[in-house]
Write a protein that holds these residues in place. Structure first.
Motif, PDB file in Angstrom:
ATOM      1  N   ALA A 108     -69.615 -37.836  -2.496  1.00 38.94           N
ATOM      2  CA  ALA A 108     -69.414 -37.065  -3.721  1.00 38.94           C
ATOM      3  C   ALA A 108     -68.281 -36.057  -3.590  1.00 38.94           C
ATOM      4  N   ASP A 109     -67.742 -35.887  -2.401  1.00 42.60           N
ATOM      5  CA  ASP A 109     -66.578 -35.012  -2.250  1.00 42.60           C
ATOM      6  C   ASP A 109     -65.374 -35.640  -2.928  1.00 42.60           C
ATOM      7  N   PRO A 110     -64.500 -34.816  -3.500  1.00 40.43           N
ATOM      8  CA  PRO A 110     -63.279 -35.354  -4.101  1.00 40.43           C
ATOM      9  C   PRO A 110     -62.374 -35.992  -3.046  1.00 40.43           C
ATOM     10  N   LEU A 111     -61.474 -36.849  -3.496  1.00 42.61           N
ATOM     11  CA  LEU A 111     -60.475 -37.404  -2.588  1.00 42.61           C
ATOM     12  C   LEU A 111     -59.726 -36.258  -1.923  1.00 42.61           C
ATOM     13  N   GLY A 112     -59.438 -36.400  -0.648  1.00 45.94           N
ATOM     14  CA  GLY A 112     -58.706 -35.363   0.081  1.00 45.94           C
ATOM     15  C   GLY A 112     -59.580 -34.251   0.632  1.00 45.94           C
ATOM     16  N   GLN A 113     -60.910 -34.354   0.442  1.00 49.45           N
ATOM     17  CA  GLN A 113     -61.842 -33.377   0.999  1.00 49.45           C
ATOM     18  C   GLN A 113     -62.953 -34.107   1.763  1.00 49.45           C
ATOM     19  N   MET A 114     -63.493 -33.428   2.760  1.00 50.29           N
ATOM     20  CA  MET A 114     -64.632 -33.972   3.499  1.00 50.29           C
ATOM     21  C   MET A 114     -65.573 -32.840   3.800  1.00 50.29           C
ATOM     22  N   TYR A 115     -66.767 -32.921   3.233  1.00 52.49           N
ATOM     23  CA  TYR A 115     -67.809 -31.913   3.412  1.00 52.49           C
ATOM     24  C   TYR A 115     -67.279 -30.519   3.094  1.00 52.49           C
ATOM     25  N   GLY A 116     -66.492 -30.445   2.006  1.00 48.42           N
ATOM     26  CA  GLY A 116     -65.973 -29.161   1.533  1.00 48.42           C
ATOM     27  C   GLY A 116     -64.713 -28.697   2.218  1.00 48.42           C
ATOM     28  N   TRP A 173     -72.650 -40.195  -8.312  1.00 44.72           N
ATOM     29  CA  TRP A 173     -73.250 -40.308  -6.984  1.00 44.72           C
ATOM     30  C   TRP A 173     -74.773 -40.258  -7.099  1.00 44.72           C
ATOM     31  N   THR A 174     -75.273 -39.295  -7.857  1.00 42.53           N
ATOM     32  CA  THR A 174     -76.716 -39.170  -8.059  1.00 42.53           C
ATOM     33  C   THR A 174     -77.276 -40.407  -8.751  1.00 42.53           C
ATOM     34  N   GLU A 175     -76.566 -40.890  -9.763  1.00 42.53           N
ATOM     35  CA  GLU A 175     -76.988 -42.102 -10.474  1.00 42.53           C
ATOM     36  C   GLU A 175     -76.997 -43.314  -9.545  1.00 42.53           C
ATOM     37  N   LEU A 176     -75.980 -43.427  -8.699  1.00 36.91           N
ATOM     38  CA  LEU A 176     -75.893 -44.579  -7.796  1.00 36.91           C
ATOM     39  C   LEU A 176     -76.994 -44.549  -6.741  1.00 36.91           C
ATOM     40  N   ILE A 177     -77.379 -43.372  -6.282  1.00 37.20           N
ATOM     41  CA  ILE A 177     -78.506 -43.286  -5.347  1.00 37.20           C
ATOM     42  C   ILE A 177     -79.767 -43.818  -6.025  1.00 37.20           C
ATOM     43  N   GLN A 178     -79.973 -43.462  -7.272  1.00 30.50           N
ATOM     44  CA  GLN A 178     -81.136 -43.964  -8.007  1.00 30.50           C
ATOM     45  C   GLN A 178     -81.052 -45.481  -8.168  1.00 30.50           C
ATOM     46  N   ARG A 179     -79.877 -46.007  -8.456  1.00 31.97           N
ATOM     47  CA  ARG A 179     -79.707 -47.464  -8.577  1.00 31.97           C
ATOM     48  C   ARG A 179     -80.042 -48.162  -7.269  1.00 31.97           C
ATOM     49  N   LEU A 180     -79.573 -47.588  -6.146  1.00 33.31           N
ATOM     50  CA  LEU A 180     -79.886 -48.171  -4.838  1.00 33.31           C
ATOM     51  C   LEU A 180     -81.398 -48.166  -4.605  1.00 33.31           C
ATOM     52  N   THR A 181     -82.037 -47.048  -4.936  1.00 31.83           N
ATOM     53  CA  THR A 181     -83.485 -46.929  -4.788  1.00 31.83           C
ATOM     54  C   THR A 181     -84.192 -47.982  -5.637  1.00 31.83           C
ATOM     55  N   ASP A 182     -83.806 -48.061  -6.914  1.00 37.86           N
ATOM     56  CA  ASP A 182     -84.441 -49.007  -7.839  1.00 37.86           C
ATOM     57  C   ASP A 182     -84.253 -50.456  -7.404  1.00 37.86           C
ATOM     58  N   ALA A 183     -83.110 -50.754  -6.761  1.00 40.72           N
ATOM     59  CA  ALA A 183     -82.823 -52.121  -6.314  1.00 40.72           C
ATOM     60  C   ALA A 183     -83.433 -52.423  -4.951  1.00 40.72           C
ATOM     61  N   GLY A 184     -84.070 -51.423  -4.327  1.00 38.59           N
ATOM     62  CA  GLY A 184     -84.686 -51.639  -3.023  1.00 38.59           C
ATOM     63  C   GLY A 184     -83.686 -51.700  -1.881  1.00 38.59           C
ATOM     64  N   VAL A 185     -82.504 -51.120  -2.071  1.00 41.35           N
ATOM     65  CA  VAL A 185     -81.485 -51.095  -1.017  1.00 41.35           C
ATOM     66  C   VAL A 185     -81.759 -49.884  -0.124  1.00 41.35           C
ATOM     67  N   GLU A 186     -82.008 -50.139   1.157  1.00 43.54           N
ATOM     68  CA  GLU A 186     -82.229 -49.038   2.095  1.00 43.54           C
ATOM     69  C   GLU A 186     -80.978 -48.181   2.163  1.00 43.54           C
ATOM     70  N   HIS A 187     -81.176 -46.860   2.154  1.00 39.80           N
ATOM     71  CA  HIS A 187     -80.037 -45.962   2.214  1.00 39.80           C
ATOM     72  C   HIS A 187     -80.472 -44.641   2.833  1.00 39.80           C
ATOM     73  N   THR A 188     -79.470 -43.898   3.310  1.00 40.71           N
ATOM     74  CA  THR A 188     -79.711 -42.598   3.912  1.00 40.71           C
ATOM     75  C   THR A 188     -78.747 -41.600   3.302  1.00 40.71           C
ATOM     76  N   VAL A 189     -79.273 -40.498   2.800  1.00 40.20           N
ATOM     77  CA  VAL A 189     -78.442 -39.417   2.274  1.00 40.20           C
ATOM     78  C   VAL A 189     -78.176 -38.444   3.414  1.00 40.20           C
ATOM     79  N   HIS A 190     -76.911 -38.040   3.541  1.00 41.00           N
ATOM     80  CA  HIS A 190     -76.511 -37.147   4.628  1.00 41.00           C
ATOM     81  C   HIS A 190     -75.680 -35.999   4.070  1.00 41.00           C
TER      82      HIS A 190
END
Length: 163
Positions: free
Chosen positions: A151-159, A115-132
């Motif tokens: 980044a939550d596991p399948l079957g979980q939402m915000y812990g 997830w952290t790596e993909l946020i960096q990829r989005l940033t590097d590619a100039g894709v607008e994004h919002t972290v929540h």
């Protein structure tokens, strides 16, 4: 003006009437989500975005059986689930729009380190994004569909366990 108290009361009523405890809940009749299909305005651009940027391997590219000349292609999004696309050449479709009965967004679970790596990829590619909430990142694909990587596991939402 929206009556928030009435909406909350309706949620509680529906939950009380329909939500069963895990031990009382029957098994689902479904085996899982085979695929979700979206529309692509450009097959190669879509492949570059989902495979090359997001890391979802392209698994197949075939002709769409329902529309001659159209492509039907699939990406592996883990756990035997697929994200599919059609292109519909010659139909001159309007751009993506959120409508009642339509797709609001699609949430795809990814491991925290990815997830952290993909946020960096989005940033590097100039894709607008919002972290929540520290676990979700929202962005739009090249055709405007809203995608969430969570980044939550399948079957979980915000812990919270939801399955």
């Amino acid at each position: 003006m929206t009556d928030l108290a009435a909406l909350e009361a309706a949620r509680h009523r529906i939950r009380d009437e329909h939500l069963r405890l895990t031990a009382e809940r029957p098994p689902s009749t479904a085996r899982g989500l085979h695929h979700t299909a979206l529309i692509s305005g450009d097959v190669e651009r879509t492949v570059r975005f989902y495979q090359d940027l997001l890391g979802f391997p392209l698994t197949e590219l075939i002709e769409n059986r329902d529309y001659p000349g159209s492509s039907h292609f699939f990406f592996d999004i883990g756990n035997g689930n697929l994200l599919a696309f059609f292109d519909l050449p010659g139909l001159d479709l309007d751009p993506y729009a959120e409508v009642l009965g339509g797709l609001h967004h699609m949430a795809i679970s990814v491991a925290r380190d990815r997830w952290t790596e993909l946020i960096q990829r989005l940033t590097d590619a100039g894709v607008e994004h919002t972290v929540h909430s520290g676990v979700s990142v929202y962005f739009r694909d090249p055709d405007g569909a809203r995608i969430e990587l969570i980044a939550d596991p399948l079957g979980q939402m915000y812990g919270t366990k939801i399955l």
